[in-house]
Scaffold this active site. Structure first.
Site, PDB file in Angstrom:
ATOM      1  N   GLY A 172      80.686 -63.924 -14.013  1.00 48.94           N
ATOM      2  CA  GLY A 172      80.177 -64.105 -15.369  1.00 48.94           C
ATOM      3  C   GLY A 172      78.949 -63.292 -15.724  1.00 48.94           C
ATOM      4  O   GLY A 172      78.799 -62.838 -16.855  1.00 48.94           O
ATOM      5  N   GLN A 173      78.034 -63.126 -14.761  1.00 55.29           N
ATOM      6  CA  GLN A 173      76.797 -62.430 -15.084  1.00 55.29           C
ATOM      7  C   GLN A 173      77.080 -60.947 -15.298  1.00 55.29           C
ATOM      8  O   GLN A 173      77.872 -60.373 -14.548  1.00 55.29           O
ATOM      9  CB  GLN A 173      75.793 -62.581 -13.925  1.00 55.29           C
ATOM     10  CG  GLN A 173      74.368 -62.297 -14.333  1.00 55.29           C
ATOM     11  CD  GLN A 173      73.374 -62.410 -13.170  1.00 55.29           C
ATOM     12  OE1 GLN A 173      73.760 -62.510 -12.011  1.00 55.29           O
ATOM     13  NE2 GLN A 173      72.101 -62.384 -13.488  1.00 55.29           N
ATOM     14  N   PHE A 304      80.015 -57.462  -6.284  1.00 59.10           N
ATOM     15  CA  PHE A 304      78.606 -57.599  -5.908  1.00 59.10           C
ATOM     16  C   PHE A 304      78.484 -58.008  -4.451  1.00 59.10           C
ATOM     17  O   PHE A 304      79.477 -58.358  -3.816  1.00 59.10           O
ATOM     18  CB  PHE A 304      77.918 -58.648  -6.792  1.00 59.10           C
ATOM     19  CG  PHE A 304      77.798 -58.197  -8.220  1.00 59.10           C
ATOM     20  CD1 PHE A 304      76.867 -57.236  -8.583  1.00 59.10           C
ATOM     21  CD2 PHE A 304      78.650 -58.692  -9.192  1.00 59.10           C
ATOM     22  CE1 PHE A 304      76.768 -56.783  -9.887  1.00 59.10           C
ATOM     23  CE2 PHE A 304      78.563 -58.237 -10.511  1.00 59.10           C
ATOM     24  CZ  PHE A 304      77.619 -57.294 -10.858  1.00 59.10           C
ATOM     25  N   GLY A 305      77.252 -57.945  -3.951  1.00 64.02           N
ATOM     26  CA  GLY A 305      77.001 -58.470  -2.623  1.00 64.02           C
ATOM     27  C   GLY A 305      77.157 -59.977  -2.664  1.00 64.02           C
ATOM     28  O   GLY A 305      77.902 -60.578  -1.904  1.00 64.02           O
ATOM     29  N   ASP A 410      73.736 -54.536 -17.990  1.00 61.12           N
ATOM     30  CA  ASP A 410      73.974 -53.849 -16.721  1.00 61.12           C
ATOM     31  C   ASP A 410      73.034 -52.661 -16.522  1.00 61.12           C
ATOM     32  O   ASP A 410      72.713 -52.303 -15.397  1.00 61.12           O
ATOM     33  CB  ASP A 410      75.410 -53.311 -16.705  1.00 61.12           C
ATOM     34  CG  ASP A 410      76.281 -54.107 -15.764  1.00 61.12           C
ATOM     35  OD1 ASP A 410      75.924 -55.268 -15.489  1.00 61.12           O
ATOM     36  OD2 ASP A 410      77.307 -53.568 -15.313  1.00 61.12           O
ATOM     37  N   TYR A 418      64.207 -56.200  -9.129  1.00 57.95           N
ATOM     38  CA  TYR A 418      64.201 -56.776  -7.782  1.00 57.95           C
ATOM     39  C   TYR A 418      62.898 -56.454  -7.050  1.00 57.95           C
ATOM     40  O   TYR A 418      62.177 -57.353  -6.620  1.00 57.95           O
ATOM     41  CB  TYR A 418      65.365 -56.217  -6.949  1.00 57.95           C
ATOM     42  CG  TYR A 418      66.723 -56.715  -7.373  1.00 57.95           C
ATOM     43  CD1 TYR A 418      67.346 -57.742  -6.679  1.00 57.95           C
ATOM     44  CD2 TYR A 418      67.397 -56.152  -8.453  1.00 57.95           C
ATOM     45  CE1 TYR A 418      68.593 -58.203  -7.041  1.00 57.95           C
ATOM     46  CE2 TYR A 418      68.652 -56.606  -8.839  1.00 57.95           C
ATOM     47  CZ  TYR A 418      69.250 -57.636  -8.131  1.00 57.95           C
ATOM     48  OH  TYR A 418      70.480 -58.099  -8.507  1.00 57.95           O
ATOM     49  N   ARG A 600      80.065 -52.632  -5.867  1.00 57.83           N
ATOM     50  CA  ARG A 600      79.574 -51.548  -6.721  1.00 57.83           C
ATOM     51  C   ARG A 600      78.355 -50.851  -6.140  1.00 57.83           C
ATOM     52  O   ARG A 600      78.192 -49.634  -6.285  1.00 57.83           O
ATOM     53  CB  ARG A 600      79.260 -52.084  -8.120  1.00 57.83           C
ATOM     54  CG  ARG A 600      78.871 -50.984  -9.101  1.00 57.83           C
ATOM     55  CD  ARG A 600      78.757 -51.478 -10.516  1.00 57.83           C
ATOM     56  NE  ARG A 600      77.675 -52.444 -10.661  1.00 57.83           N
ATOM     57  CZ  ARG A 600      77.324 -52.993 -11.807  1.00 57.83           C
ATOM     58  NH1 ARG A 600      77.988 -52.679 -12.914  1.00 57.83           N
ATOM     59  NH2 ARG A 600      76.345 -53.857 -11.866  1.00 57.83           N
ATOM     60  N   LYS A 601      77.497 -51.614  -5.479  1.00 56.80           N
ATOM     61  CA  LYS A 601      76.284 -51.038  -4.899  1.00 56.80           C
ATOM     62  C   LYS A 601      76.597 -49.916  -3.886  1.00 56.80           C
ATOM     63  O   LYS A 601      75.808 -48.996  -3.706  1.00 56.80           O
ATOM     64  CB  LYS A 601      75.501 -52.160  -4.210  1.00 56.80           C
ATOM     65  CG  LYS A 601      74.378 -51.707  -3.322  1.00 56.80           C
ATOM     66  CD  LYS A 601      73.715 -52.867  -2.618  1.00 56.80           C
ATOM     67  CE  LYS A 601      73.354 -52.454  -1.204  1.00 56.80           C
ATOM     68  NZ  LYS A 601      72.538 -53.418  -0.491  1.00 56.80           N
TER      69      LYS A 601
END
Ligand code: BES
Ligand code: ZN
Length: 652
Positions: A172-173, A304-305, A410, A418, A600-601
């Site tokens: 969702g995020q 994501f992680g 995004d 972070y 994605r990272k």
């Protein structure tokens, strides 16, 4: 382009709060008299909702998952409250098939679609009878998702570990919930939720909520239904669902892991220390307020992680390294149970409030459970990433409070929220001392629990409860500089890790002085030391040119056995070196990595680097992406498409 920053002033706050979005008076206990709790309201430019007029309080989903058509269909019943006399409720939707809208007695309600925005999607405006004082209304939206809903990934059996059953999960995020749930999709509009999810009999559904029917209930036509309930109001980006051949193992009291049966044993071992993480977090900043804390290990396409869905963190299988070396990711998602899930960024311009506070908290958990040396290594890795980002990003984007006008949230997802966010909190900690800092942060979570938070609100809270008119301290902290100015204020200090200083020496010997790879003490190093070693880059003008010869690359690859490297973080660092040098022998390893997981990272930087390698890299990127793209989540393809382009369908 530039928009005056929204420094929030106390007077406007009070006024706006009276309108509703940040005002939780109807569902929250009164504040303790001593607390100067900031009331935080800020307009969310990524939502069409007008919560000051009418706002969703609860979402009840009744959805059936159809893997043949890749759709969820059914109803969302919304409990809505509104200003007396108001007759319109504005919801956020994107790429949804709306069939009808009615009240809870089945009377049709008029609805209209707003203009389509490529980022925000559409407003769905529902006309309701005028709200009466103190009385809410129900709105029943009958709808189905589209097969390409951006929040959802529908996996074929071949894309799972077991290979027998399909799989579905949501992400969702930041603003993707509106592609599967028609609601007010803004992090400042907290909602409780309940759900009944009907799935094929062989599958199980799990959600970011309390499971009311662990074994499911029989439903029609070989289907099974699962019921859920989340009684804490949550921002809608935390509503999450996964469906698949899922099994569970407890790893301690109130903690456990969910994953496909063939991965369960590995997950159980990897995360056997989860209870200690929760205990450490609670000892630091107060009680865990969500009941259970479980982890769901997803198939490798998870973009994501990790994702901090309440009660049930979603995570990539690439964290199951076999040696517990990547558990800091769990510490991170767990920390969000306070920073993010209890105290939530009111808008995506302040995602640093979620991610920076969490990165700080994550490291405190790691220090408590694994010791200072491990924590300092992690800090240095993060700090170095931050330095690299600061060097290459547009200065205005290096502010903590960012300007996302006209942009996808995004775009704000990088090392700044972070690592600059964490560096900010570490600076405050260093200046006031850990004891005072911890008392403030714990209080911040308590005072603001279940509330949205803005940069302005954060500053009001820290001034009222920590700085307290100490003007020397106020000057020393440079709070406004940190939040509203680019780059790093003069009171920032680089963390030091003695372990990594030793790695620097070995890295200089190999990379700069061209020593043999056999001299690298690789086998004695932890994952973090290995990551740091491979992150070595030449300084200054030399940084744009290759820094290794073909012979050195081959020496490195063979000595460190990099073709067989199983740790995704280490492998990623190596592949970045390989691509920067157009090192052909690593291409099969690269191809395997890009087609075997979709985080994605890892994936986006590698395609970007390949693309940057022109004639050599572009054909590789195009070829690999054509094969890999169908396996990636929309979050990942959405980003990689911008770099590589959408591959034309392969003939035949
Ligand atoms: N909440 C984030 C993931 C996220 C942020 C998704 C913004 C969409 C929009 C999550 O907590 C996170 O930060 N995940 C990191 C891992 C973490 C250890 C830094 C990730 O996925 O890499
Ligand atoms: Zn996070």
């Amino acid at each position: 382009m530039s928009r005056a920053r929204l420094a929030v002033m106390a007077s406007t706050l009070a006024l706006l709060a009276a309108c509703g979005q940040g005002d939780t008076k109807s569902d929250m206990p009164p504040l303790p008299a001593s607390a100067t709790a900031p009331v935080t309201y800020e307009r969310d430019i990524h939502s069409w909702a007008q919560p000051q007029i009418a706002r969703v309080r609860h979402v009840d989903l009744d959805l059936t998952a159809d893997f043949a058509t890749k759709t969820l269909s059914g109803t969302a019943t919304l409990d809505v409250t509104g200003e007396p006399g108001a007759t319109q409720v504005i919801l956020d939707i994107k790429n949804l098939e709306i069939r009808s809208v009615a009240d809870d007695k089945g009377n049709a309600l008029q609805f209209a679609f707003g203009a389509e925005d490529p980022i925000k999607g559409q407003a769905l405006t529902v006309t309701v009878p005028a709200f009466e004082p103190g009385k809410g209304q129900k709105i029943v939206v009958t709808y189905s998702t589209r097969p390409d809903a951006a929040a959802l990934q529908w996996l074929t059996p071949a894309q799972t570990a077991g290979g027998q059953q399909p799989f579905l999960f949501s992400q969702g995020q930041a603003i993707l919930t509106r592609t599967w749930v028609p609601t007010q999709d803004s992090p400042g509009i907290r909602q409780t939720y309940s759900a009944k999810i009907t799935v094929p009999e062989a599958l199980k559904a799990v959600m970011s909520a309390e499971m009311l029917t662990p074994d499911g209930e029989r439903a029609a036509d070989g289907m099974h239904a699962y019921r859920f309930r989340m009684t804490n109001p949550v921002p809608p980006y935390l509503i999450a669902l996964a469906v698949g051949d899922l099994s569970f193992a407890s790893v301690g009291e109130g903690v456990g892991v969910w994953t496909e049966p063939s991965r369960l044993e590995a997950a159980r071992n990897e995360f056997s220390e989860m209870r200690q993480l929760v205990d450490a977090a609670e000892a630091l900043y107060g009680p865990y307020r969500w009941g259970r804390y479980d982890l769901l290990i997803l198939p490798p396409s998870f973009p994501f992680g990790g994702m901090e869905n309440p009660r049930l963190t979603f995570a990539t299988p690439t964290v199951v390294a076999g040696d517990k070396s990547l558990v800091s990711l769990v510490a991170h998602e767990l920390a969000h149970s306070w920073s993010g899930n209890l105290v939530t960024n009111a808008t995506w311009a302040d995602i640093w409030l979620n991610e920076g506070t969490t990165t700080y908290f994550e490291n405190r958990i790691m220090e408590a459970v694994y010791g200072r040396d491990r924590a300092m290594m992690l800090q240095v890795l993060g700090w170095n990433d931050l330095q690299a980002s600061l060097a290459e990003m547009a200065p205005l984007d290096t502010r903590l409070h960012v300007d996302l006008d006209g942009r996808d949230p995004d775009d704000g997802l990088n090392d700044i929220p972070y690592e600059k966010g964490a560096a900010f909190l570490r600076t405050i900690e260093r200046i006031v001392g850990r004891e005072r800092f911890d008392a403030w942060l714990k209080g911040y979570f308590e005072r603001n629990a279940f509330r949205p938070m803005t940069a302005g609100g954060f500053l009001i809270d820290i001034r009222a409860n920590l700085v307290r008119d100490d003007s020397a301290l106020e000057r020393e902290l440079q709070l406004d500089n940190w939040v509203y100015q680019p780059g790093l204020p003069s009171n920032a200090q680089a963390p030091v890790s003695t372990a990594l200083t030793a790695v620097d020496t070995a890295a200089d010997a190999f990379f700069a002085d061209k020593g043999p790879a056999s001299a690298i003490p690789w086998s004695g190093w932890s994952t973090q030391e290995r990551q740091h070693f491979l992150a070595w880059r030449p300084e200054g003008a030399a940084a744009t040119r290759p820094w290794l010869t073909g012979a050195q690359l081959a020496d490195l690859e063979a000595s460190l056995n990099l073709r067989a490297e199983g740790n995704a973080e280490v492998l990623f660092q190596w592949l970045q070196i390989a691509v920067a040098h157009r090192y052909q022998p690593a291409v099969p390893t690269l191809e395997r990595f890009l087609t075997s997981q979709g985080r994605r990272k890892f994936v986006l930087p590698l395609y970007t680097s390949l693309w940057g390698q022109g004639d050599w890299g572009r054909p590789i990127a195009t070829r690999v992406y054509a094969t890999a793209r169908p396996g990636y989540h929309p979050v990942t393809t959405g980003s990689v498409d911008d770099v590589v382009g959408v591959p034309s369908p392969v003939a035949g």
